[in-house]
Design an enzyme around this catalytic site. Structure first.
Site, short mmCIF file in Angstrom:
data_model
loop_
_atom_site.label_atom_id
_atom_site.label_comp_id
_atom_site.label_asym_id
_atom_site.label_seq_id
_atom_site.Cartn_x
_atom_site.Cartn_y
_atom_site.Cartn_z
N GLY A 1 39.09 22.00 39.52
CA GLY A 1 38.41 23.28 39.51
C GLY A 1 38.71 24.14 40.72
N GLU A 2 38.73 23.55 41.93
CA GLU A 2 38.94 24.33 43.14
C GLU A 2 40.32 24.98 43.16
OE1 GLU A 2 38.22 21.94 46.54
OE2 GLU A 2 36.16 21.45 45.97
N ASP A 3 41.30 24.36 42.47
CA ASP A 3 42.68 24.88 42.47
C ASP A 3 42.89 25.98 41.44
OD1 ASP A 3 43.15 22.99 44.38
OD2 ASP A 3 44.41 21.70 43.14
N THR A 4 42.42 25.77 40.22
CA THR A 4 42.88 26.62 39.11
C THR A 4 41.78 27.14 38.20
OG1 THR A 4 43.25 24.75 37.61
CG2 THR A 4 45.08 25.37 39.06
N ARG A 5 40.50 26.83 38.48
CA ARG A 5 39.44 27.19 37.54
C ARG A 5 39.44 28.68 37.21
NH1 ARG A 5 34.98 24.76 36.17
NH2 ARG A 5 34.98 23.34 37.95
N GLU B 1 38.96 11.05 34.59
CA GLU B 1 39.28 11.70 33.33
C GLU B 1 40.67 11.30 32.86
OE1 GLU B 1 36.83 15.96 33.61
OE2 GLU B 1 39.01 15.92 33.68
#
Length: 1146
Positions: free
Chosen positions: A60-64, A126
């Site tokens: 999430g922090e990279d590409t959300r 995941e």
């Protein structure tokens, strides 16, 4: 003939006898296998509600808010049901059940590897689960995307991944996990995927567009059509499915054999539909024996096998041995399902599935054949034999009487007909259709004819139906049998209309009614036995000299007749395809004697000589991949009806003017060198198809002389800049497709006077001048202006460039528009504020999907005929107020910000035909106007995670429970409460009900293991409530099951209470349509009663209700039950569908 029941081989029968028997002790047997379950993929074999096409795993922090958001939007806009975890709050140590289910239920997982991916323990967990699903029984597709990172960093854990693992290894207690994570990354790094830097030079929009294409390819629906009225096949289909679905690592081969027309292909289609989604790839190779006789033989099947499974174009080859090598190299690591239908020779088997090692572990292969000797390597064989007399009579009756049994006066005659058909399904269908609607004396005459034919002569029996046709219908049947199987109905009809005196629609319908042809959708097809019968009729006229037959379809015969110039004036039709052959050159002199030739197919051929030698009676020229730059000028085309020259090398069709007043269709699609359309004058041409002619720059002005043209397709002619003014003279034109003509400047003036032009498809054209020119089309009923680009930065209609009122006026000119599609155009509030839709008085369908506005454009509530509105994937849309009372379907799925929907007040009385789709709209707080409504069905799928910030509002649950609505809740986690009225382990229980009650809640618990999910997914579940004392059924329901827990609320009005005496004991029973029940671990029944009817002893969510025989029954008021349900559901995100009584739910 001795009638024998359809049966399986002894080995299979012994295996079947050891299976579990139904443990419910019912007083009467119940049949759980229905024809519908075997024939309707939408119900019995579709994925359950709530399952996903794609699961997105990302850091999430990279590409959300950047790449992953763009990719997610593009997936949703493409209609791909996608799970994205939007939770930005701190997470726990373990993946929650909701996330596990989302991964397990998805057909594909896309893993976006970015520099920070490995630093997230959650992402790594995941990934481990995703690869378990990939390598497990479900065979899930895993697609890695390497975003700004090299695949080797993932594979070897170098670079930023190395830094992340240093921190992971500092935690001693996690060392056992670190090894598992490293192994998962190594495996994922070796998978075939997408690399941003390699694939699109770093341009994200193009990169995303290519990914969407790949995903759509991999998710392509695989279901096959299965005929209606299957009789006697259920048990066999189930046994084959059961054998193949057993989890084993070996490659399993099943053989199905029997005589022609017995149902081998149909059985294979049913099983294929049940299994196909549980594999990495699947392929159904149909009619191998007949189609392999064409030029290049088995090579097209090898290419189809590779393409269908790999979902990409394969290396070009024309040698069977090369195909064998490619199949082995490319498929040996893939878990696949392959059906080889109608094998007849060992060389066919060796070319397509020469050895088990060609396919990956747990692959499943099905072979159908007339010859059991080909099945020596099969693990299990199933012989299909004739139907039992009672089954044969039922199938015959479906076609002779449109009922399950004969009419009373025809019983004996029907039994005689069935006896002569010998239990053969095809013969029963054809003879039944022949006798349908005829008087008794005609029945007696036809049955007498049947009795004279030897029992073993199948074609002779089928020939009776052919002989009953008159000369025109016979010729039409033979034309289809020889040239037009699996061809578009309209195409066939034009040629039949030219060849015979009858109306072609009547011809096709008569042949269909006689079961001599099938029309599936828009395609005309025919059973291979009937095809062979028709071709045998043609061959008998000249057994040894093909040149003296009326029709020549066999490739070897056609080549020999032409090469040796043995044609005669008897020949009416000839089909030759040399596209895959080295020998292509022929002399036009080969056709000199064929003066009556009407139908000619010469795909890929190179003809030399004078074309004056060809027949002047030609009605059909099919010349795909014509190598010439220009059409021969000396070709006589006066009688031509269809000219089909797709994929040709033509630059120009002909020079100069031609007048052709019998021509109906010209198709030059994908002729990429074509620069101009022909100078043609025709009073008959109806369709001009130029799709994909990318070099086309000139549409000849003579198009204005095509006075019967109704369909013009210029889709993908992206070099085209202008249309001639004369197009405005084509008063007959109904449909114009200019989608993808991105350089088209504008529509010519005077097109507004074209009263017949009711459909305009102009997707992907963005310039303001063109859009402004649309305003003149005052007679258009259906208009599509959808965006083409998948990247969210694209804008079909930008408010900064375009004033809506210039091209979408509210004046009288637009009152006729019935369908308007403006999806994926990035329309914002600034753009929608410029237009008022209220002037579109005739609008019935409006598609605004995938746009960026937060509120609907004004005026929609005033559209008096609007029946369908789609705002799917409008992720900023907050509310949907003021809908028109005419609306019957609202599509609002994947509207992430949607909080409120208002049902039109005036439509309440007719809400039984109103449908609202709200799945993936997790912010929903209120459905206004729902109070007091009846006759609707609520479907709720528990779909997402716990502790969502957007929670279901209590008022929605109260409206559902207090309004007396029917509803179903699926995928419900947790156990049943211990205070239900009745509960038992297993799939059945006995219970009593009070004299007065409002409804019953039935609850089932099905705690599936994840590897069982796809097997579970292939069936439907049947719920039955009946009187235990007399067996009378009070209620039955069928629906797609869901794992874990699910609830069905049954209102009193749904039950046949007139057949119930107040003291009788009732029985609930549930099982899958194939008779299995072991997945149902627990079931329960709970009574819902009005408050005034309930006793005084209260405990939490229930009351005790007195009963004369049971003492008391636990029951809940609607308020108590809604409070309990809300407490159960409020922490989950839910998918919601409201549907009408007589549409989706029964």
């Amino acid at each position: 003939m001795q009638k024998e029941k359809r049966q399986q081989s002894k080995d299979e029968e012994n295996d079947s006898s050891s299976r579990k028997r139904r443990k419910a002790d019912l007083s009467k047997p119940v049949s759980f296998v229905s024809t519908a379950a075997m024939t309707e993929p939408e119900s019995s074999r579709s994925r359950p509600e709530g399952a996903y096409d794609v699961f997105l795993s990302f850091r999430g922090e990279d590409t959300r808010k950047t790449f992953t958001d763009h990719l997610y939007t593009a997936l949703v806009q493409a209609g791909i049901h996608t799970f994205r975890d939007d939770d930005e709050l701190p997470r726990g140590e373990e993946i929650s059940d909701h996330l596990l289910r989302a991964i397990q239920e998805s057909k594909m997982s896309i893993v976006v590897f970015s520099k920070g991916y490995a630093s997230s323990r959650w992402c790594l967990k995941e990934l481990v689960e995703i690869l378990k699903c990939k390598n497990g029984k479900t065979g899930q597709i895993a697609l890695p995307i390497f975003y700004d990172i090299d695949p080797s960093d993932v594979r070897k854990q170098t670079g930023s991944f190395a830094e992340a693992f240093v921190k992971h290894e500092e935690r001693f207690e996690e060392k056992y996990l670190v090894k598992e994570w490293r192994k998962a990354l190594e495996e994922a790094g070796n998978l075939s995927g997408w690399n941003l830097n390699d694939m699109a030079n770093g341009h994200e929009a193009k990169f995303i567009k290519e990914i969407i294409k790949d995903v759509l390819n991999k998710l392509d629906p695989k279901y096959l059509y299965v005929p209606e009225h299957l009789v006697g096949m259920d048990r066999l289909a189930h046994n084959i499915f059961d054998f193949l679905s057993t989890a084993t690592d070996d490659v399993r081969i099943v053989g199905v054999h029997g005589m022609p027309g017995i149902g081998k292909t149909t059985i294979a289609q049913v099983v294929f539909n049940q299994l196909c989604h549980g594999f990495e790839g699947s392929c159904f190779l149909s009619d191998i024996n007949e189609r392999s006789k064409q030029v290049n033989g088995l090579v097209p099947f090898q290419k189809q096998l590779l393409h269908d499974i790999l979902k990409q174009d394969v290396a070009n080859f024309d040698c069977v041995d090369r195909g064998k090598v490619l199949i082995k190299e490319r498929l040996r690591r893939k878990r696949v399902l392959v059906v080889a239908d109608d094998m007849a020779h060992p060389d066919q088997l060796n070319a397509l599935m020469g050895d088990r090692s060609w396919f990956g572990p747990r692959s499943r292969l099905i072979i159908t054949t007339r010859y059991s000797s080909l099945l020596r390597e099969a693990d299990q064989t199933y012989q299909i034999k004739e139907l039992e007399p009672d089954e044969a009579l039922q199938l015959f009756s479906w076609h002779a009487f449109k009922d399950t049994k004969p009419a009373e006066d025809y019983i004996e005659l029907s039994k005689k007909a069935v006896d002569y058909c010998g239990g053969l399904p095809l013969a029963l269908e054809v003879i039944g259709a022949l006798l349908y609607g005829k008087e008794k004396h005609r029945w007696e005459s036809e049955i007498d004819n049947l009795s004279r034919i030897p029992e073993s002569n199948i074609q002779g029996k089928l020939l009776i139906s052919f002989d009953a046709l008159d000369g025109e219908l016979r010729n039409a049947f033979l034309d289809i049998a020889c040239f037009f199987i699996d061809v578009e109905k309209e195409y066939v009809a034009k040629l039949l209309g030219a060849r015979c005196r009858y109306n072609p629609e009547v011809v096709l319908e008569t042949l269909r009614e006689r079961s001599l042809v099938k029309v599936f959708g828009d395609m005309v097809t025919m059973h291979d036995l009937l095809r062979d019968m028709g071709r045998e009729v043609v061959c008998k006229a000249s057994p040894k000299e093909p040149g003296k037959r009326t029709r020549i379809w066999n490739q070897k015969d056609a080549w020999n007749v032409l090469e040796q110039q043995k044609g005669t004036d008897v020949v009416e039709g000839l089909a030759l395809d040399v596209r895959a052959s080295e020998a292509k050159s022929l002399s036009t002199g080969s056709f000199a004697k064929m003066k009556r030739l009407n139908l000619l197919q010469i795909n890929g051929a190179h003809l030399t000589g004078s074309f004056k030698l060809l027949s002047k009676e030609l009605m059909w020229i099919c010349w795909l991949q014509c190598p010439s730059k220009y059409f021969p000028s000396d070709f006589t085309l006066d009688n031509l009806v269809v000219l089909d020259m797709q994929y040709s090398n033509l630059k120009e069709l002909w020079k100069g003017k031609k007048i052709l007043n019998r021509l109906k269709i010209i198709n030059l699609s994908h002729s990429q060198h074509l620069i101009k359309t022909p100078n043609l004058h025709s009073s008959s041409l109806e369709k001009l198809i130029l799709k994909g002619c990318s070099s086309l720059v000139d549409v000849h002005q003579s198009i204005g002389n095509l006075t019967s043209l109704v369909f013009l397709n210029l889709e993908g002619c992206w070099s085209l800049k202008i249309l001639p003014k004369s197009i405005g003279n084509v008063k007959s034109l109904e449909t114009l497709n200019i989608s993808g003509c991105s350089q088209l400047e504008k529509l010519p003036e005077h097109m507004g006077d074209m009263e017949s032009l009711t459909k305009l498809l102009a997707d992907g054209i963005e310039n303001e001048q063109f859009l402004s020119s649309i305003g003149q089309l005052k007679y258009v009923r259906r208009l599509s202006l959808r965006g083409y680009n998948s990247a969210p930065s694209s804008s079909l209609i930008s408010a900064g460039v375009l004033n809506w009122k210039r091209w979408l006026p509210t004046s009288f000119e637009w009152r006729s528009v019935k369908s308007l599609k403006l999806s994926n155009g990035s329309l914002s509030d600034r753009a929608t504020n410029c237009v008022d839709f209220r002037g579109l008085f005739a609008l019935e369908e409006l598609d605004l999907s995938g746009n960026k506005f937060s509120s609907l454009p004004s005026g929609i509530g005033f559209l008096p005929k609007l029946g369908f509105l789609s705002v799917r994937a409008c992720k900023y849309l907050v509310s949907i107020p003021d809908l028109p009372s005419s609306l019957r379907c609202l599509g609002a799925s994947s509207c992430k910000s949607l909080e409120r929907v208002r049902i039109p007040i005036e439509s309440k009385k007719e809400l039984y035909i109103f449908h609202i789709y709200l799945d993936e709209s997790h912010s929903l707080e209120e459905i206004q106007g729902i109070e007091g409504l009846s006759n609707i069905f609520w479907y709720i799928g528990v779909d997402s995670r716990e502790h969502s910030r957007n929670k279901l509002q209590k008022s929605v649950v109260e409206a559902m429970c207090n309004g007396g609505h029917r509803y179903c809740i699926s995928c419900l986690p947790g156990e049943m409460p211990n205070w239900l009225s009745y509960s038992e382990e297993g799939c059945s229980l006995s219970f009593h009900i009070p004299p007065v009650f409002r409804g019953l809640v039935v609850w089932f618990v099905c705690p599936l293991e994840k590897e069982d999910y796809y097997c579970f997914n292939t069936d439907i579940i049947i719920i039955i409530i009946r009187n235990k004392s007399n067996g009378i059924q009070l209620f039955e329901d069928k629906r797609t099951p869901a794992p874990w827990g699910w609830i069905r609320y049954i209102s009193r009005s749904e039950m046949a209470m007139e057949d119930y005496c107040g003291d009788d004991e009732l029985e609930l029973f549930s099982a899958y349509s194939n008779g299995r029940f072991e997945h149902i671990k627990e079931c329960g029944v709970h009574v819902i009663a009005e408050k005034s009817e309930v006793g005084r002893d209260t405990v939490m969510s229930y009351h005790l209700l007195p009963h004369p025989h049971c003492g008391s029954i636990t029951a809940s008021t609607p308020k108590q039950w809604s409070d309990y349900l809300f407490s159960k559901l409020h922490k989950y995100n839910l998918n919601l569908l409201l549907a009408g009584k007589n549409k989706y739910f029964i």
